[in-house]
Design a protein around this motif. Structure first.
Motif, PDB file in Angstrom:
ATOM      1  N   MET A 262       0.820  -1.213   0.000  1.00 25.14           N
ATOM      2  CA  MET A 262       0.000   0.000   0.000  1.00 25.14           C
ATOM      3  C   MET A 262       0.855   1.264   0.000  1.00 25.14           C
ATOM      4  N   ILE A 263       2.102   1.151   0.466  1.00 23.00           N
ATOM      5  CA  ILE A 263       3.024   2.292   0.457  1.00 23.00           C
ATOM      6  C   ILE A 263       3.953   2.219  -0.750  1.00 23.00           C
ATOM      7  N   TRP A 264       4.484   1.009  -1.023  1.00 21.82           N
ATOM      8  CA  TRP A 264       5.489   0.870  -2.078  1.00 21.82           C
ATOM      9  C   TRP A 264       4.924   1.125  -3.477  1.00 21.82           C
ATOM     10  N   LEU A 265       3.757   0.555  -3.783  1.00 23.67           N
ATOM     11  CA  LEU A 265       3.230   0.662  -5.150  1.00 23.67           C
ATOM     12  C   LEU A 265       2.964   2.111  -5.571  1.00 23.67           C
ATOM     13  N   PRO A 266       2.313   2.943  -4.740  1.00 21.43           N
ATOM     14  CA  PRO A 266       2.154   4.357  -5.138  1.00 21.43           C
ATOM     15  C   PRO A 266       3.492   5.073  -5.284  1.00 21.43           C
ATOM     16  N   ALA A 267       4.469   4.715  -4.410  1.00 21.87           N
ATOM     17  CA  ALA A 267       5.786   5.365  -4.518  1.00 21.87           C
ATOM     18  C   ALA A 267       6.467   5.003  -5.828  1.00 21.87           C
ATOM     19  N   LEU A 268       6.411   3.717  -6.216  1.00 20.66           N
ATOM     20  CA  LEU A 268       7.032   3.288  -7.472  1.00 20.66           C
ATOM     21  C   LEU A 268       6.304   3.876  -8.681  1.00 20.66           C
ATOM     22  N   ALA A 269       4.969   3.981  -8.563  1.00 20.53           N
ATOM     23  CA  ALA A 269       4.187   4.553  -9.662  1.00 20.53           C
ATOM     24  C   ALA A 269       4.462   6.043  -9.837  1.00 20.53           C
TER      25      ALA A 269
ATOM     26  N   ALA B 154      21.482   2.676 -19.764  1.00 18.61           N
ATOM     27  CA  ALA B 154      21.537   2.221 -18.375  1.00 18.61           C
ATOM     28  C   ALA B 154      20.908   0.841 -18.236  1.00 18.61           C
ATOM     29  N   SER B 155      21.531   0.005 -17.402  1.00 16.69           N
ATOM     30  CA  SER B 155      20.979  -1.327 -17.141  1.00 16.69           C
ATOM     31  C   SER B 155      19.782  -1.202 -16.195  1.00 16.69           C
ATOM     32  N   ARG B 156      19.061  -2.317 -15.982  1.00 23.74           N
ATOM     33  CA  ARG B 156      17.913  -2.292 -15.072  1.00 23.74           C
ATOM     34  C   ARG B 156      18.334  -1.873 -13.670  1.00 23.74           C
ATOM     35  N   TRP B 157      19.458  -2.461 -13.216  1.00 20.34           N
ATOM     36  CA  TRP B 157      19.933  -2.116 -11.877  1.00 20.34           C
ATOM     37  C   TRP B 157      20.296  -0.642 -11.786  1.00 20.34           C
ATOM     38  N   ARG B 158      20.987  -0.093 -12.805  1.00 25.34           N
ATOM     39  CA  ARG B 158      21.385   1.319 -12.798  1.00 25.34           C
ATOM     40  C   ARG B 158      20.158   2.229 -12.810  1.00 25.34           C
ATOM     41  N   LYS B 159      19.129   1.843 -13.585  1.00 20.58           N
ATOM     42  CA  LYS B 159      17.907   2.659 -13.625  1.00 20.58           C
ATOM     43  C   LYS B 159      17.241   2.683 -12.254  1.00 20.58           C
ATOM     44  N   PHE B 160      17.236   1.495 -11.596  1.00 20.27           N
ATOM     45  CA  PHE B 160      16.605   1.461 -10.273  1.00 20.27           C
ATOM     46  C   PHE B 160      17.420   2.263  -9.266  1.00 20.27           C
TER      47      PHE B 160
ATOM     48  N   PHE C 292      15.356   4.652  -6.982  1.00 19.77           N
ATOM     49  CA  PHE C 292      15.657   4.616  -5.548  1.00 19.77           C
ATOM     50  C   PHE C 292      15.646   6.001  -4.881  1.00 19.77           C
ATOM     51  N   PRO C 293      16.330   7.008  -5.452  1.00 18.81           N
ATOM     52  CA  PRO C 293      16.287   8.330  -4.787  1.00 18.81           C
ATOM     53  C   PRO C 293      14.872   8.886  -4.676  1.00 18.81           C
ATOM     54  N   LEU C 294      14.017   8.568  -5.663  1.00 24.15           N
ATOM     55  CA  LEU C 294      12.667   9.143  -5.657  1.00 24.15           C
ATOM     56  C   LEU C 294      11.716   8.411  -4.705  1.00 24.15           C
ATOM     57  N   ILE C 295      12.084   7.198  -4.274  1.00 25.73           N
ATOM     58  CA  ILE C 295      11.200   6.497  -3.324  1.00 25.73           C
ATOM     59  C   ILE C 295      11.784   6.515  -1.907  1.00 25.73           C
ATOM     60  N   THR C 296      12.840   7.327  -1.687  1.00 25.29           N
ATOM     61  CA  THR C 296      13.415   7.386  -0.335  1.00 25.29           C
ATOM     62  C   THR C 296      12.423   7.860   0.732  1.00 25.29           C
ATOM     63  N   PRO C 297      11.454   8.746   0.428  1.00 28.17           N
ATOM     64  CA  PRO C 297      10.466   9.083   1.475  1.00 28.17           C
ATOM     65  C   PRO C 297       9.672   7.853   1.927  1.00 28.17           C
ATOM     66  N   ALA C 298       9.335   6.961   0.967  1.00 30.70           N
ATOM     67  CA  ALA C 298       8.617   5.729   1.330  1.00 30.70           C
ATOM     68  C   ALA C 298       9.514   4.802   2.145  1.00 30.70           C
ATOM     69  N   ILE C 299      10.797   4.721   1.775  1.00 25.69           N
ATOM     70  CA  ILE C 299      11.739   3.889   2.536  1.00 25.69           C
ATOM     71  C   ILE C 299      11.868   4.415   3.957  1.00 25.69           C
ATOM     72  N   PHE C 300      11.981   5.732   4.084  1.00 26.03           N
ATOM     73  CA  PHE C 300      12.097   6.350   5.413  1.00 26.03           C
ATOM     74  C   PHE C 300      10.867   6.020   6.265  1.00 26.03           C
ATOM     75  N   PHE C 301       9.689   6.119   5.663  1.00 23.28           N
ATOM     76  CA  PHE C 301       8.449   5.807   6.389  1.00 23.28           C
ATOM     77  C   PHE C 301       8.428   4.345   6.832  1.00 23.28           C
TER      78      PHE C 301
ATOM     79  N   TRP D 215      19.732  11.576   3.449  1.00 26.58           N
ATOM     80  CA  TRP D 215      19.541  10.585   2.380  1.00 26.58           C
ATOM     81  C   TRP D 215      18.124  10.534   1.808  1.00 26.58           C
ATOM     82  N   VAL D 216      17.181  11.240   2.428  1.00 26.55           N
ATOM     83  CA  VAL D 216      15.810  11.238   1.898  1.00 26.55           C
ATOM     84  C   VAL D 216      15.625  12.428   0.973  1.00 26.55           C
TER      85      VAL D 216
END
Length: 306
Positions: A186-193, A208-214, A219-228, A300-301
């Motif tokens: 419920m938190i991750w999917l909206p963040a990834l979208a 860029a490879s898949r890993w590099r894109k992530f 990753f930087p754009l979903i750091t608020p979700a990671i922090f939560f 880092w967020v």
């Protein structure tokens, strides 16, 4: 005319004020009865000795001194709780994120998969934990093993002792806690979208490879979700209760958390003052960790407003 107009406005204002207090009074009563009064009562009780039957007796900091000297139960429960936080939170956050990345793909029937992985978060409680105790029943075969050890046995792997092993009893508690990891979707999917597709497409055009894109874009754009998730995970792991209570190790000291220690002192030994002291130590630790996490997050967020 002016006086009459003022009188009408004054009447309306009084009517609105009265309605305001009528509408908000249930929340105020509930907050005072179930939050504020118990909160400050537990602080007062932590300085008292009270067994429910006899009147409370003021003992100052004796409960806190006893806690600090209790190396058998309190410090052992604290070590177990820290283990649950250090191992369980990274596992839960990583597994939830990986699961959500897989379920964020736009493929046919993806909603059915999302429901399947979310359902365990809905079905919880004592019944599920009892089921897990059967699944993790230790044994090596011959009809005496739980389903997981039996499945490992099919591949020639000898399953661990789980609750009957000092080494495996705490990982068993963490494993059961991962049962509801699908709820974090419920938190991750909206963040990834929310990651702009044009940024991902630009990275892809640059080779860029898949890993590099992530790692460099998503990753930087979903750091608020990671922090939560990390913050809520730390708070939840310090309050872990049902798993070690319903599925204790062969010796309770192997798995008891601070919340189990608090519950036993309050409702088994009726040491309400001592249990209140544990509650306040727990509250202070959670508050300090949350503040530290909040301060460190500035490094880092990433927020769009930045």
């Amino acid at each position: 005319m002016m006086a009459k107009t003022k009188q009408v406005y004054s009447s309306i204002s009084k009517h609105e004020k009265r309605n305001f207090w009528i509408y908000i009074s249930p929340w105020i009563i509930g907050f005072l009865a179930f939050t504020a009064i118990p909160f400050f009562s537990s602080l007062a009780l932590s300085f008292m000795q009270w067994d429910i039957i006899t009147p409370p007796k003021w003992v100052g900091f004796d409960n806190y001194k006893e806690l600090m000297e209790d190396k058998i139960y309190f410090w052992n429960a604290l070590r177990n709780t820290i283990f649950y936080a250090l191992v369980g939170v990274p596992l839960s956050v990583t597994l939830g994120l990986l699961l959500s990345i897989m379920l964020s793909k736009e493929i046919k029937g993806i909603n059915a998969f999302r429901i399947i992985f979310y359902l365990p978060a809905v079905f919880g409680g004592v019944a599920v934990l009892m089921l897990w105790s059967y699944l993790l029943y230790p044994g090596t075969g011959n009809g005496d093993a739980g389903l997981i050890n039996a499945a490992l046995g099919w591949f020639g792997i000898e399953g661990p002792g789980w609750s009957q092993s000092e080494f495996w009893s705490k990982p068993a508690v963490i494993l059961v806690g991962l049962w509801g990891v699908g709820g974090s979707m419920m938190i991750w999917l909206p963040a990834l979208a929310g990651v702009p597709k044009e940024l991902l497409e630009a990275a892809e055009i640059d080779g860029a490879s898949r890993w590099r894109k992530f790692w460099s874009v998503s990753f930087p754009l979903i750091t608020p979700a990671i922090f939560f998730q990390v913050t809520m995970g730390i708070i939840g792991s310090f309050q872990i209760f049902m798993e070690p209570k319903i599925m204790p190790g062969n010796q309770k000291a192997w798995t008891d958390s601070l919340m189990v220690n608090l519950f036993d002192n309050a409702f088994t030994f009726y040491k309400m003052g001592y249990a209140s002291a544990i509650a306040w130590i727990l509250f202070i630790m959670i508050m300090v960790l949350t503040v530290i996490n909040l301060v460190v997050s500035k490094r880092w967020v990433y927020y769009e407003s930045n």
